[in-house]
Design an enzyme around this catalytic site. Structure first.
Site, PDB file in Angstrom:
ATOM      1  N   SER A 138       0.690  -1.050   0.144  1.00  0.00           N
ATOM      2  CA  SER A 138       0.094  -0.016  -0.014  1.00  0.00           C
ATOM      3  C   SER A 138       0.586   1.329  -0.040  1.00  0.00           C
ATOM      4  O   SER A 138       2.012   1.239   0.336  1.00  0.00           O
ATOM      5  CB  SER A 138      -0.782  -0.007   1.349  1.00  0.00           C
ATOM      6  OG  SER A 138      -1.583   1.066   1.218  1.00  0.00           O
ATOM      7  N   TYR A 152      -1.753  -1.149  10.535  1.00  0.00           N
ATOM      8  CA  TYR A 152      -1.825  -1.457   9.114  1.00  0.00           C
ATOM      9  C   TYR A 152      -0.543  -0.890   8.300  1.00  0.00           C
ATOM     10  O   TYR A 152      -0.030  -1.732   7.681  1.00  0.00           O
ATOM     11  CB  TYR A 152      -3.245  -0.749   8.247  1.00  0.00           C
ATOM     12  CG  TYR A 152      -3.048  -0.819   6.940  1.00  0.00           C
ATOM     13  CD1 TYR A 152      -3.740  -1.970   6.465  1.00  0.00           C
ATOM     14  CD2 TYR A 152      -2.870   0.096   6.273  1.00  0.00           C
ATOM     15  CE1 TYR A 152      -3.900  -2.223   5.010  1.00  0.00           C
ATOM     16  CE2 TYR A 152      -3.143   0.117   4.625  1.00  0.00           C
ATOM     17  CZ  TYR A 152      -3.382  -1.036   4.281  1.00  0.00           C
ATOM     18  OH  TYR A 152      -3.666  -1.371   2.840  1.00  0.00           O
TER      19      TYR A 152
END
Length: 254
Positions: A138, A152
């Site tokens: 990401s 995350y």
């Protein structure tokens, strides 16, 4: 013209929805034999039926389940040519409120699950002679940050640390290891953040639109081709230019 991936065995974890489903859709359209993996049996079966691919319910955070993924791909499709380690979770939780269980859950699926899947598929990837590992990381973590996603972000940055050393270790075996770094992609999870969030994200992207899951799938497809055989340890940002502006004022000048 790129060499066709038709007939190759492709495993897509987290393939029952969102980005994973988009990846599976792209590979299936290219003629690959796709096995999608998801924790929810019903969701995985429904996605597999829609895409015309195979499915398996499994939890990538458990080594024995990852071994079952590799064995199932070998049984149904003759091995593993491409592993798209895409399974991930992104629950929102401020750092001050985050529990040990929250941290374990996110790191267990996103980072540990990635490592375990690659380990389990190594023999098949080496036997393939053209093994490809493609991680879904990401921009959040490796490049940017977002409040509520510190665990995350840590997991996604950790994937890239793993990628670099794994790419070195596996290069002599003819296996490449790369990552795609999606920006804001229009998935079920993103829609759940609300209309204001979506509009705000669109405004922050120079292309003025959210990405589609297939945008990530197309990047993965390229990294799986023979033409990408000399690319390894690379992270490819797919974000519509989101990380380019140095400020909101820069966007306003466009």
């Amino acid at each position: 013209m790129f060499t066709s991936v038709a007939g190759r065995s492709v495993v897509v974890t987290g393939g029952s929805k969102g980005i994973g489903k988009g990846i599976a859709r792209v590979f299936a359209a290219a003629g690959a034999n796709v096995l999608i993996v998801g924790r929810d049996e019903d969701a995985a079966r429904a996605a597999a039926r829609e895409l015309g691919v195979s499915h398996l319910a499994a939890d990538v955070a458990k080594a024995e389940e990852c071994a079952r993924i590799a064995a199932t791909a070998a049984e149904r499709h003759g091995g593993v040519d491409v592993l798209c380690a895409n399974a991930g979770v992104f629950p929102d939780k401020p750092l001050a409120e985050m529990t040990e269980a929250d941290i374990d859950h996110v790191l267990g699926v996103n980072l540990k699950g990635t490592i375990l899947c690659v380990q389990a598929c190594l023999p098949a990837l080496e036997a393939s002679g053209r093994g490809r590992v493609i991680l879904t990381s990401s921009i959040t973590g490796p490049v940017t940050g977002y409040p509520g996603w510190s665990h995350y972000g840590a997991s996604k940055a950790g994937q890239l640390g793993f990628m670099r050393t794994a790419a070195m270790e596996l290069a002599p075996k003819g296996i490449t290891v790369n990552a795609v770094l999606p920006g804001n992609i229009l998935t079920e999870g993103l829609v759940g953040n609300g209309e204001d969030y979506l509009r705000g994200m669109e405004a922050a992207i120079p292309m003025r639109r959210l990405g589609a899951p297939e945008d990530i799938g197309n990047a993965c497809l390229f990294l799986a081709t023979d033409e990408a055989s000399y690319i390894t340890g690379h992270s490819l940002v797919v974000d519509g230019g989101q990380i380019l502006p140095e400020s909101q004022e820069a966007l306003a000048l466009m």
